[in-house]
Design a protein around this motif. Structure first.
Motif, PDB file in Angstrom:
ATOM      1  N   GLY A 192       0.749  -0.932   0.046  1.00  0.00           N
ATOM      2  CA  GLY A 192       0.003   0.005   0.119  1.00  0.00           C
ATOM      3  C   GLY A 192       0.684   0.956   0.009  1.00  0.00           C
ATOM      4  N   HIS A 235      -5.294  -8.401  -5.608  1.00  0.00           N
ATOM      5  CA  HIS A 235      -4.968  -8.024  -4.325  1.00  0.00           C
ATOM      6  C   HIS A 235      -4.700  -9.070  -3.260  1.00  0.00           C
ATOM      7  CE1 HIS A 235      -6.077  -6.082  -0.258  1.00  0.00           C
ATOM      8  NE2 HIS A 235      -5.167  -4.793  -0.913  1.00  0.00           N
ATOM      9  N   TYR A 237      -5.800  -9.817  -0.580  1.00  0.00           N
ATOM     10  CA  TYR A 237      -7.065 -10.257   0.409  1.00  0.00           C
ATOM     11  C   TYR A 237      -7.927 -11.091  -0.664  1.00  0.00           C
ATOM     12  CZ  TYR A 237     -11.804  -8.903   2.636  1.00  0.00           C
ATOM     13  OH  TYR A 237     -13.013  -8.765   3.226  1.00  0.00           O
ATOM     14  N   SER A 241      -6.653 -14.694   1.153  1.00  0.00           N
ATOM     15  CA  SER A 241      -7.294 -14.521   2.413  1.00  0.00           C
ATOM     16  C   SER A 241      -8.735 -15.088   2.689  1.00  0.00           C
ATOM     17  CB  SER A 241      -6.875 -13.193   2.876  1.00  0.00           C
ATOM     18  OG  SER A 241      -5.604 -12.962   2.953  1.00  0.00           O
ATOM     19  N   GLY A 309     -12.770  -6.447   5.359  1.00  0.00           N
ATOM     20  CA  GLY A 309     -11.433  -5.905   5.736  1.00  0.00           C
ATOM     21  C   GLY A 309     -10.919  -4.795   4.618  1.00  0.00           C
ATOM     22  N   GLY A 310      -9.454  -4.531   4.723  1.00  0.00           N
ATOM     23  CA  GLY A 310      -8.929  -3.684   3.972  1.00  0.00           C
ATOM     24  C   GLY A 310      -9.013  -2.357   4.422  1.00  0.00           C
ATOM     25  N   LYS A 312     -11.143   0.041   8.358  1.00  0.00           N
ATOM     26  CA  LYS A 312     -11.741  -0.206   9.635  1.00  0.00           C
ATOM     27  C   LYS A 312     -13.175  -0.432   9.256  1.00  0.00           C
ATOM     28  CE  LYS A 312     -12.341  -0.273  14.058  1.00  0.00           C
ATOM     29  NZ  LYS A 312     -11.608   0.347  15.308  1.00  0.00           N
ATOM     30  N   PHE A 333      -8.174  -8.424   8.934  1.00  0.00           N
ATOM     31  CA  PHE A 333      -7.218  -7.283   9.057  1.00  0.00           C
ATOM     32  C   PHE A 333      -5.911  -7.951   8.577  1.00  0.00           C
ATOM     33  CE2 PHE A 333      -4.215  -5.302  12.293  1.00  0.00           C
ATOM     34  CZ  PHE A 333      -3.898  -4.239  11.507  1.00  0.00           C
ATOM     35  N   GLY A 334      -5.681  -7.768   7.318  1.00  0.00           N
ATOM     36  CA  GLY A 334      -4.356  -8.326   6.884  1.00  0.00           C
ATOM     37  C   GLY A 334      -3.644  -7.173   6.149  1.00  0.00           C
ATOM     38  N   GLN A 356     -10.960  -6.676  14.904  1.00  0.00           N
ATOM     39  CA  GLN A 356     -10.354  -6.832  13.684  1.00  0.00           C
ATOM     40  C   GLN A 356      -9.569  -8.266  13.607  1.00  0.00           C
ATOM     41  OE1 GLN A 356     -10.380  -3.443  14.684  1.00  0.00           O
ATOM     42  NE2 GLN A 356     -12.219  -3.887  13.570  1.00  0.00           N
ATOM     43  N   ARG A 431      -3.452   5.000  12.625  1.00  0.00           N
ATOM     44  CA  ARG A 431      -2.267   4.952  11.648  1.00  0.00           C
ATOM     45  C   ARG A 431      -1.219   5.717  11.748  1.00  0.00           C
ATOM     46  NH1 ARG A 431      -4.581   6.410   6.788  1.00  0.00           N
ATOM     47  NH2 ARG A 431      -6.230   4.823   7.272  1.00  0.00           N
ATOM     48  N   ASN A 437      -6.174   5.620   3.421  1.00  0.00           N
ATOM     49  CA  ASN A 437      -6.800   4.567   3.372  1.00  0.00           C
ATOM     50  C   ASN A 437      -8.254   4.895   2.592  1.00  0.00           C
ATOM     51  OD1 ASN A 437      -8.308   1.960   3.088  1.00  0.00           O
ATOM     52  ND2 ASN A 437      -7.276   1.344   4.886  1.00  0.00           N
ATOM     53  N   LYS A 442      -5.208   1.998  -1.125  1.00  0.00           N
ATOM     54  CA  LYS A 442      -4.035   2.768  -0.226  1.00  0.00           C
ATOM     55  C   LYS A 442      -3.347   3.659  -1.173  1.00  0.00           C
ATOM     56  CE  LYS A 442      -5.193  -0.645   2.758  1.00  0.00           C
ATOM     57  NZ  LYS A 442      -5.841  -1.476   2.162  1.00  0.00           N
TER      58      LYS A 442
HETATM   59  C1  OOB Z   1      -5.090  -5.542   3.062  1.00  0.00           C
HETATM   60  O1  OOB Z   1      -3.840  -5.401   2.469  1.00  0.00           O
HETATM   61  P1  OOB Z   1      -2.965  -4.025   2.044  1.00  0.00           P
HETATM   62  O2  OOB Z   1      -1.557  -4.391   2.030  1.00  0.00           O
HETATM   63  O3  OOB Z   1      -3.735  -3.460   0.979  1.00  0.00           O
HETATM   64  O4  OOB Z   1      -3.250  -2.922   3.339  1.00  0.00           O
HETATM   65  C2  OOB Z   1      -2.866  -3.224   4.390  1.00  0.00           C
HETATM   66  C3  OOB Z   1      -3.237  -2.094   5.578  1.00  0.00           C
HETATM   67  C4  OOB Z   1      -3.077  -2.474   6.887  1.00  0.00           C
HETATM   68  O5  OOB Z   1      -1.796  -2.042   7.255  1.00  0.00           O
HETATM   69  C5  OOB Z   1      -3.981  -1.623   7.498  1.00  0.00           C
HETATM   70  O6  OOB Z   1      -3.490  -0.205   7.470  1.00  0.00           O
HETATM   71  C6  OOB Z   1      -5.200  -1.511   6.579  1.00  0.00           C
HETATM   72  O7  OOB Z   1      -4.779  -1.959   5.269  1.00  0.00           O
HETATM   73  N1  OOB Z   1      -6.204  -2.552   6.881  1.00  0.00           N
HETATM   74  C7  OOB Z   1      -7.224  -2.409   7.781  1.00  0.00           C
HETATM   75  C8  OOB Z   1      -8.052  -3.648   7.691  1.00  0.00           C
HETATM   76  N2  OOB Z   1      -7.391  -4.408   6.813  1.00  0.00           N
HETATM   77  C9  OOB Z   1      -6.366  -3.553   6.468  1.00  0.00           C
HETATM   78  N3  OOB Z   1      -7.536  -1.386   8.618  1.00  0.00           N
HETATM   79  C10 OOB Z   1      -8.745  -1.666   9.576  1.00  0.00           C
HETATM   80  N4  OOB Z   1      -9.251  -2.748   9.682  1.00  0.00           N
HETATM   81  C11 OOB Z   1      -9.146  -3.740   8.796  1.00  0.00           C
HETATM   82  N5  OOB Z   1     -10.006  -4.656   8.812  1.00  0.00           N
HETATM   83  O8  OOB Z   1      -5.754  -4.350   3.158  1.00  0.00           O
HETATM   84  C12 OOB Z   1      -5.668  -6.612   3.146  1.00  0.00           C
HETATM   85  C13 OOB Z   1      -4.734  -7.893   2.895  1.00  0.00           C
HETATM   86  C14 OOB Z   1      -5.260  -9.086   3.095  1.00  0.00           C
HETATM   87  C15 OOB Z   1      -6.350  -9.259   3.835  1.00  0.00           C
HETATM   88  C16 OOB Z   1      -7.141  -8.059   4.087  1.00  0.00           C
HETATM   89  C17 OOB Z   1      -6.657  -6.868   3.824  1.00  0.00           C
END
Ligand code: OOB
Length: 542
Positions: A192, A235, A237, A241, A309-310, A312, A333-334, A356, A431, A437, A442
Motif C-alpha cells: 500500500g 490484491h 485479500y 485470505s 477488511g482492507g 476499518k 485485518f491483513g 479486527q 495509523r 486508506n 491505499k
Molecule cells: C489489505 O492489504 P493492504 O496491503 O492493501 O493494506 C494493509 C493495510 C493495513 O496495514 C491497515 O492499515 C489496513 O490496510 N487494513 C485495515 C484492515 N485491513 C487492512 N485497517 C483496519 N481494519 C481492517 N480490517 O488491506 C488486506 C490484505 C489481506 C487481507 C485483508 C486486507
C-alpha cells in the motif's frame, strides 16, 4: 539465477519447517493436486473452467512462454482485471519459475513504470481493454525504458505475434513444470506504501502457501465453497485470505465479478449460489442500501459468510451485516506484507463486531510498541509489530526503507496503531504511516506529493486524509502555490503524469504556508484537524 531478497534467518526457517508450516512445495501444487478433477474451478462471464482445464491451459501457456525464452529467474509485469486469465497467467508463470508483479487494473503509466523499473521484467502481459494498451505507444515506451522486456502478450489482441489467446492455442509438446524452489520468490505483492515509490513485497512459495492453507482452515473453505471475487483479483485479500487461491486449495469454485456493486454482485450471488465473498467497508454500505431499496433477501439466500477488511469496519455497520444481509460476518485485518488476522467463525458478537480479529497462525508474533519501541500492556494503543512464518523480512531492493520498517529482531512495523485485547484480538485504532486508506485503496501521501510538486506553480504540498461518511477516508491536498491554480488543472497534471485515478486528491486547499511541528516537519496532524473542522465549508476553487 534466483531473485535476491531478504530471507528469514536459518533458525526461523528451520522452526517453520519443523512445525510443518513450510512444506517446501511450490504454489503450483494448488492446481497440480486437482489436475484430474472436472469440478468447476472458475466462472468468468460465460466461461467455465474446471481444475483439469486450468492445469491444461496453464501447461500450454507455460510451454509457449518457455519456448520464447522465459525461464526461472525472469520476472514479469502483469496487468489483468478480474478475468480467468489472471489465474491462468499466474499459474503458468509459477510453472516456469517466472515471478510476476500483478499490477492492479486501476494502475496507470506511473505505477507500471515504477514496478518495471524495480523488477526489470522480461515479459509483459496486459489487456488491450485497458486505456494504456489500446495502441502500442505505451508498450513502446516500456520497451525503451526497460530494455529487459523481450516478450509481450496482450489479452483481447488477435494478432499472432502479440495475442495472449494465441499462446494458449499452441500445442504444449513435451512440458514439465519447473517452478522455482519453494523458499525462493514466487511473485511480488504490492505494498500500500507510504513512500515516494511503490514498494514490492517478495513472497516465497513456502510462506504464501502456508498463509493460504491456514486461511482455508480458519475460514473453513472446502469443495462446497462458491466464492465471489468482487475486489481486484490481484490484491492479497481476494487472492489469498483465503481468496481464490484458498478456494482452489479447498476444491471449490471462484466466480469473478467486475466490481463489488450490488447491481453486479447480487444477481451473480443468486445465479451461482455464492456462499462467501470478501468486501471492503464502503461496498458493505452500498449492499445495505441496495437491500433497503430492493428489500429482496432472496437473492442473497445462499450467502453464508461475508468477509470485510482492507479498512476499518465501524461497529454499527458491522452489526447490521448479520441482521440485514442474513449472513455471518468475518472481519479480516491483513496486509500484503504478510500478517492476516481473522475473527473466528464461532466468535461471539462482541468479538465479531468490535475487533479486527486475531492472528491466524499460532506462530504469528504480535506485540504493541510505544514511541520508544517498548512493549505496551493489553488495552493500550501503540504500533503494531509483527514477524512470523508468512510475514516478509524486507521490501524488494529497499535497504534504507527496510532499516526503518523493521526493528533489530526482524519485527515489521506496519504503521498501524492498534490495541491488543487481553485475549489476543486486535482493534485497529489509527495509523502512523503516511498513507490514506480510501475505502481500502491505499494512497502513499509522498508519492502523490512528489507528483504534485512537479507542477511548476506548486511550491509545497501535503496530502492528508479527511473523514468521509461513505468511504471512511478521502484525500485532501494542502498546497502552497506561486499563483492561483484551479483543482481541475492539478488533476489534469496528475492524469498527464499517469497516476491511478483513485490517487487524485478529492479536495485541494490553498494555503500560504504549511504548518510545521517543533522539529520542522509538516504538521499533518494539524492539517487533518483543520480539514475535519472545515468539512462543512465549500472546498477552494470548486
Ligand atoms: C489489505 O492489504 P493492504 O496491503 O492493501 O493494506 C494493509 C493495510 C493495513 O496495514 C491497515 O492499515 C489496513 O490496510 N487494513 C485495515 C484492515 N485491513 C487492512 N485497517 C483496519 N481494519 C481492517 N480490517 O488491506 C488486506 C490484505 C489481506 C487481507 C485483508 C486486507
Amino acid at each position: 539465477m534466483s531473485i535476491t531478497f531478504n530471507r528469514w534467518p536459518d533458525e526461523f526457517a528451520a522452526r517453520y519447517r519443523a512445525k510443518g508450516y513450510w512444506l517446501d512445495v511450490p504454489l503450483t501444487d494448488i492446481i497440480d493436486r486437482r489436475k484430474d478433477s472436472d469440478a468447476l474451478a472458475v466462472v468468468c462471464g460465460d466461461r467455465r473452467l474446471s481444475y483439469r482445464d486450468i492445469d491444461r491451459l496453464t501447461d500450454r501457456l507455460a510451454a509457449a512462454l518457455a519456448r520464447r525464452g522465459l525461464a526461472a529467474g525472469d520476472t514479469a509485469l502483469v496487468q489483468l482485471g478480474n478475468v480467468a486469465e489472471f489465474y491462468l497467467v499466474l499459474f503458468a508463470l509459477l510453472k516456469i519459475g517466472v515471478a510476476p508483479v500483478n499490477a492492479l487494473f486501476s494502475h496507470q503509466r506511473s505505477e507500471l513504470n515504477a514496478y518495471a523499473e524495480q523488477i526489470k521484467p522480461a515479459l509483459l502481459i496486459a489487456d488491450r481493454h485497458h486505456a494504456l494498451f489500446t495502441d502500442d505507444a505505451f508498450i513502446g515506451e516500456l520497451r525503451q525504458l526497460h530494455p529487459s522486456l523481450r516478450v509481450v502478450a496482450m489479452r483481447n489482441d488477435a494478432a499472432p505475434e502479440s495475442g495472449l489467446a494465441h499462446l494458449f492455442d499452441e500445442a504444449p509438446g513435451y512440458f514439465i513444470a519447473t517452478p522455482t524452489p519453494a523458499d525462493e520468490v514466487a511473485f511480488f505483492q504490492l505494498s500500500g506504501g507510504s513512500t515516494g515509490t511503490p514498494k514490492l513485497i517478495p513472497r516465497t512459495h513456502n510462506d504464501y502457501y502456508y498463509s493460504i492453507r491456514v486461511s482455508v482452515e480458519v475460514c473453513r473453505f472446502d469443495r462446497d465453497t462458491r466464492y465471489l471475487c468482487a475486489l481486484p483479483a490481484a490484491h492479497n485479500y481476494p487472492l489469498s485470505s483465503p481468496g481464490a487461491l484458498g478456494v482452489f486449495y479447498g476444491g471449490g469454485s471462484v466466480v469473478l465479478a467486475n466490481d463489488p456493486s450490488a447491481n453486479v454482485c447480487f444477481p451473480l450471488i443468486a445465479q451461482h449460489k455464492i456462499t462467501v465473498t470478501g468486501l471492503v467497508p464502503p461496498a458493505v454500505t452500498l449492499w445495505l442500501q441496495a437491500m433497503e431499496q430492493w428489500g429482496d433477501r432472496g437473492q442473497l439466500a445462499s450467502l453464508r459468510l461475508l468477509q470485510v477488511g482492507g479498512a476499518k469496519l465501524g461497529e454499527t455497520l458491522a452489526a447490521r451485516i448479520p441482521a440485514e444481509l442474513g449472513c455471518r460476518l468475518q472481519q479480516v485485518f491483513g496486509m500484503a506484507e504478510g500478517l492476516v488476522n481473522y475473527t473466528r467463525l464461532d466468535d461471539d458478537d462482541e468479538h465479531m463486531f468490535t475487533t479486527q480479529g486475531r492472528p491466524m497462525s499460532p506462530d504469528d508474533e504480535v506485540w504493541v510498541a510505544d514511541g520508544q519501541g517498548n512493549p505496551l500492556p493489553p488495552g493500550q494503543v501503540g504500533r503494531l509489530m509483527t514477524r512470523g512464518p508468512y510475514t516478509f523480512r524486507g521490501y524488494y531492493q529497499s535497504p534504507e526503507h527496510n532499516a526503518e520498517a523493521f526493528d533489530a529482531d526482524g519485527f515489521y512495523c506496519s504503521g498501524d496503531l492498534v490495541e491488543l485485547t487481553p485475549d489476543g484480538y486486535l482493534k485497529v485504532q489509527g495509523r502512523e504511516k503516511d498513507q490514506i486508506n480510501r475505502g481500502g485503496e491505499k494512497i502513499a501521501a509522498e508519492e502523490v506529493e512528489n507528483l504534485l510538486l512537479r507542477h511548476p506553480h506548486v511550491v509545497n504540498v501535503a496530502l492528508v486524509s479527511m473523514a468521509d461518511e461513505m468511504i471512511g477516508e478521502k484525500s485532501c491536498a494542502y498546497i502552497v502555490t506561486s499563483q492561483d491554480i484551479k483543482p481541475v488543472v492539478l488533476r489534469r497534471h496528475l492524469r498527464q503524469l499517469g497516476v491511478a485515478e483513485f490517487k487524485l486528491p478529492d479536495r485541494f486547499e490553498r494555503v500560504d504556508e504549511l504548518p510545521l511541528t517543533p522539529v520542522g516537519k509538516v504538521d499533518k496532524k494539524r492539517l487533518r484537524q483543520l480539514i475535519d473542522a472545515s468539512t462543512t465549508t465549500p472546498a477552494a476553487g470548486e
